[in-house]
Design a protein around this motif. Structure first.
Motif, PDB file in Angstrom:
ATOM      1  N   ILE A  78       0.837  -1.197   0.000  1.00  8.06           N
ATOM      2  CA  ILE A  78       0.000   0.000   0.000  1.00  8.06           C
ATOM      3  C   ILE A  78       0.873   1.249   0.000  1.00  8.06           C
ATOM      4  O   ILE A  78       0.614   2.202  -0.742  1.00  8.06           O
ATOM      5  CB  ILE A  78      -0.974   0.005   1.195  1.00  8.06           C
ATOM      6  CG1 ILE A  78      -2.021  -1.086   1.029  1.00  8.06           C
ATOM      7  CG2 ILE A  78      -1.657   1.371   1.342  1.00  8.06           C
ATOM      8  CD1 ILE A  78      -2.864  -1.343   2.261  1.00  8.06           C
ATOM      9  N   LEU A  79       1.912   1.243   0.820  1.00 12.61           N
ATOM     10  CA  LEU A  79       2.826   2.387   0.840  1.00 12.61           C
ATOM     11  C   LEU A  79       3.472   2.590  -0.533  1.00 12.61           C
ATOM     12  O   LEU A  79       3.561   3.715  -1.031  1.00 12.61           O
ATOM     13  CB  LEU A  79       3.892   2.187   1.913  1.00 12.61           C
ATOM     14  CG  LEU A  79       4.868   3.327   2.117  1.00 12.61           C
ATOM     15  CD1 LEU A  79       4.147   4.615   2.470  1.00 12.61           C
ATOM     16  CD2 LEU A  79       5.878   2.960   3.201  1.00 12.61           C
ATOM     17  N   LEU A  80       3.875   1.494  -1.168  1.00  9.06           N
ATOM     18  CA  LEU A  80       4.441   1.568  -2.518  1.00  9.06           C
ATOM     19  C   LEU A  80       3.424   2.157  -3.497  1.00  9.06           C
ATOM     20  O   LEU A  80       3.767   3.013  -4.323  1.00  9.06           O
ATOM     21  CB  LEU A  80       4.896   0.187  -2.989  1.00  9.06           C
ATOM     22  CG  LEU A  80       5.408   0.093  -4.421  1.00  9.06           C
ATOM     23  CD1 LEU A  80       6.679   0.922  -4.599  1.00  9.06           C
ATOM     24  CD2 LEU A  80       5.646  -1.356  -4.804  1.00  9.06           C
ATOM     25  N   LYS A  81       2.171   1.726  -3.410  1.00  9.78           N
ATOM     26  CA  LYS A  81       1.132   2.256  -4.299  1.00  9.78           C
ATOM     27  C   LYS A  81       0.963   3.749  -4.113  1.00  9.78           C
ATOM     28  O   LYS A  81       0.843   4.496  -5.097  1.00  9.78           O
ATOM     29  CB  LYS A  81      -0.215   1.550  -4.054  1.00  9.78           C
ATOM     30  CG  LYS A  81      -0.239   0.109  -4.498  1.00  9.78           C
ATOM     31  CD  LYS A  81      -1.616  -0.494  -4.519  1.00  9.78           C
ATOM     32  CE  LYS A  81      -2.433  -0.320  -3.288  1.00  9.78           C
ATOM     33  NZ  LYS A  81      -3.745  -0.985  -3.347  1.00  9.78           N
ATOM     34  N   LEU A  82       0.964   4.214  -2.874  1.00  5.53           N
ATOM     35  CA  LEU A  82       0.816   5.647  -2.619  1.00  5.53           C
ATOM     36  C   LEU A  82       1.987   6.430  -3.213  1.00  5.53           C
ATOM     37  O   LEU A  82       1.800   7.497  -3.805  1.00  5.53           O
ATOM     38  CB  LEU A  82       0.691   5.909  -1.120  1.00  5.53           C
ATOM     39  CG  LEU A  82      -0.599   5.399  -0.475  1.00  5.53           C
ATOM     40  CD1 LEU A  82      -0.507   5.495   1.046  1.00  5.53           C
ATOM     41  CD2 LEU A  82      -1.801   6.152  -0.995  1.00  5.53           C
ATOM     42  N   LEU A  83       3.188   5.893  -3.079  1.00  2.75           N
ATOM     43  CA  LEU A  83       4.355   6.555  -3.671  1.00  2.75           C
ATOM     44  C   LEU A  83       4.248   6.599  -5.196  1.00  2.75           C
ATOM     45  O   LEU A  83       4.595   7.606  -5.824  1.00  2.75           O
ATOM     46  CB  LEU A  83       5.640   5.845  -3.239  1.00  2.75           C
ATOM     47  CG  LEU A  83       6.003   5.977  -1.759  1.00  2.75           C
ATOM     48  CD1 LEU A  83       7.165   5.049  -1.409  1.00  2.75           C
ATOM     49  CD2 LEU A  83       6.317   7.416  -1.406  1.00  2.75           C
ATOM     50  N   LEU A  84       3.742   5.527  -5.789  1.00 10.47           N
ATOM     51  CA  LEU A  84       3.603   5.493  -7.248  1.00 10.47           C
ATOM     52  C   LEU A  84       2.500   6.434  -7.737  1.00 10.47           C
ATOM     53  O   LEU A  84       2.624   7.023  -8.815  1.00 10.47           O
ATOM     54  CB  LEU A  84       3.366   4.063  -7.734  1.00 10.47           C
ATOM     55  CG  LEU A  84       4.580   3.138  -7.594  1.00 10.47           C
ATOM     56  CD1 LEU A  84       4.219   1.700  -7.959  1.00 10.47           C
ATOM     57  CD2 LEU A  84       5.743   3.631  -8.431  1.00 10.47           C
ATOM     58  N   VAL A  85       1.438   6.609  -6.962  1.00 14.81           N
ATOM     59  CA  VAL A  85       0.414   7.593  -7.334  1.00 14.81           C
ATOM     60  C   VAL A  85       1.034   8.987  -7.290  1.00 14.81           C
ATOM     61  O   VAL A  85       0.809   9.809  -8.182  1.00 14.81           O
ATOM     62  CB  VAL A  85      -0.833   7.508  -6.424  1.00 14.81           C
ATOM     63  CG1 VAL A  85      -1.781   8.682  -6.674  1.00 14.81           C
ATOM     64  CG2 VAL A  85      -1.569   6.188  -6.651  1.00 14.81           C
ATOM     65  N   PHE A  99      -0.255   3.740 -13.979  1.00 13.29           N
ATOM     66  CA  PHE A  99      -1.657   3.466 -13.673  1.00 13.29           C
ATOM     67  C   PHE A  99      -1.982   1.991 -13.907  1.00 13.29           C
ATOM     68  O   PHE A  99      -2.538   1.325 -13.032  1.00 13.29           O
ATOM     69  CB  PHE A  99      -2.576   4.352 -14.519  1.00 13.29           C
ATOM     70  CG  PHE A  99      -4.039   4.070 -14.334  1.00 13.29           C
ATOM     71  CD1 PHE A  99      -4.722   4.589 -13.248  1.00 13.29           C
ATOM     72  CD2 PHE A  99      -4.739   3.288 -15.241  1.00 13.29           C
ATOM     73  CE1 PHE A  99      -6.072   4.334 -13.059  1.00 13.29           C
ATOM     74  CE2 PHE A  99      -6.088   3.027 -15.069  1.00 13.29           C
ATOM     75  CZ  PHE A  99      -6.758   3.550 -13.969  1.00 13.29           C
ATOM     76  N   TRP A 100      -1.619   1.479 -15.078  1.00 12.17           N
ATOM     77  CA  TRP A 100      -1.935   0.088 -15.392  1.00 12.17           C
ATOM     78  C   TRP A 100      -1.150  -0.872 -14.510  1.00 12.17           C
ATOM     79  O   TRP A 100      -1.672  -1.913 -14.091  1.00 12.17           O
ATOM     80  CB  TRP A 100      -1.738  -0.208 -16.876  1.00 12.17           C
ATOM     81  CG  TRP A 100      -2.801   0.448 -17.690  1.00 12.17           C
ATOM     82  CD1 TRP A 100      -2.662   1.464 -18.579  1.00 12.17           C
ATOM     83  CD2 TRP A 100      -4.208   0.167 -17.638  1.00 12.17           C
ATOM     84  NE1 TRP A 100      -3.881   1.833 -19.089  1.00 12.17           N
ATOM     85  CE2 TRP A 100      -4.845   1.057 -18.536  1.00 12.17           C
ATOM     86  CE3 TRP A 100      -4.988  -0.736 -16.929  1.00 12.17           C
ATOM     87  CZ2 TRP A 100      -6.220   1.051 -18.730  1.00 12.17           C
ATOM     88  CZ3 TRP A 100      -6.365  -0.733 -17.127  1.00 12.17           C
ATOM     89  CH2 TRP A 100      -6.957   0.144 -18.016  1.00 12.17           C
ATOM     90  N   GLY A 101       0.082  -0.534 -14.199  1.00 11.75           N
ATOM     91  CA  GLY A 101       0.853  -1.362 -13.271  1.00 11.75           C
ATOM     92  C   GLY A 101       0.210  -1.410 -11.899  1.00 11.75           C
ATOM     93  O   GLY A 101       0.158  -2.475 -11.258  1.00 11.75           O
ATOM     94  N   LEU A 102      -0.305  -0.277 -11.448  1.00 14.96           N
ATOM     95  CA  LEU A 102      -0.986  -0.231 -10.159  1.00 14.96           C
ATOM     96  C   LEU A 102      -2.287  -1.018 -10.175  1.00 14.96           C
ATOM     97  O   LEU A 102      -2.609  -1.712  -9.200  1.00 14.96           O
ATOM     98  CB  LEU A 102      -1.256   1.219  -9.753  1.00 14.96           C
ATOM     99  CG  LEU A 102      -0.045   1.984  -9.240  1.00 14.96           C
ATOM    100  CD1 LEU A 102      -0.334   3.474  -9.186  1.00 14.96           C
ATOM    101  CD2 LEU A 102       0.360   1.469  -7.881  1.00 14.96           C
ATOM    102  N   VAL A 103      -3.036  -0.937 -11.253  1.00 14.33           N
ATOM    103  CA  VAL A 103      -4.293  -1.680 -11.343  1.00 14.33           C
ATOM    104  C   VAL A 103      -4.016  -3.191 -11.281  1.00 14.33           C
ATOM    105  O   VAL A 103      -4.630  -3.921 -10.497  1.00 14.33           O
ATOM    106  CB  VAL A 103      -5.077  -1.317 -12.629  1.00 14.33           C
ATOM    107  CG1 VAL A 103      -6.223  -2.297 -12.870  1.00 14.33           C
ATOM    108  CG2 VAL A 103      -5.609   0.107 -12.548  1.00 14.33           C
ATOM    109  N   VAL A 104      -3.061  -3.642 -12.083  1.00 18.39           N
ATOM    110  CA  VAL A 104      -2.745  -5.082 -12.110  1.00 18.39           C
ATOM    111  C   VAL A 104      -2.133  -5.527 -10.779  1.00 18.39           C
ATOM    112  O   VAL A 104      -2.545  -6.537 -10.194  1.00 18.39           O
ATOM    113  CB  VAL A 104      -1.807  -5.416 -13.296  1.00 18.39           C
ATOM    114  CG1 VAL A 104      -1.305  -6.847 -13.219  1.00 18.39           C
ATOM    115  CG2 VAL A 104      -2.529  -5.171 -14.614  1.00 18.39           C
TER     116      VAL A 104
END
Length: 123
Positions: A78-85, A99-104
């Motif tokens: 989750i922390l990684l996802k927030l950093l990527l957003v 975006f697509w990497g986060l969705v998958v």
């Protein structure tokens, strides 16, 4: 039927469940708006900010309720996802593949078996 007993390692507060549902619903709306903005042209900053703000709030609430969540694979992801957003907002040229990497990635981790999601990465 009475509710299951609460774990001694978790904290709670009145209304937490409905607050969590409301935040997650806003978060999903933000993800949809971000996808539309990326694919059809729209306000990426507004949509990305909504995703980031709701995501940080949900994560903070989850950590407060269960501090051990941070050391688990799901919590670290989750922390990684927030950093990527945040990276999507800072580097618009990379936003679509991120975006697509986060969705998958989100789908894979969230639907993985519990014993995988809750692997302890940090103690």
């Amino acid at each position: 039927m009475p509710p299951p007993p609460k774990s001694q390692n978790k904290r709670d507060f009145p209304g937490r469940r409905w607050l969590s549902i409301s935040l997650r619903s806003l978060h999903l709306a933000g993800v949809v708006l971000l996808g539309v903005a990326l694919l059809a042209g729209g306000d990426r900053q507004l949509a990305g900010s909504l995703v980031l703000a709701t995501g940080v709030t949900i994560y903070g609430m989850d950590l407060w309720c269960n501090p051990k969540h941070f050391g688990e694979l799901a919590g670290v992801f989750i922390l990684l996802k927030l950093l990527l957003v945040g990276a999507m907002l800072a580097f618009p040229a990379a936003a679509v593949p991120l975006f697509w990497g986060l969705v998958v990635g989100s789908s894979l981790v969230s639907h993985a078996p519990g014993h995988f999601r809750h692997i302890r990465i940090f103690n």
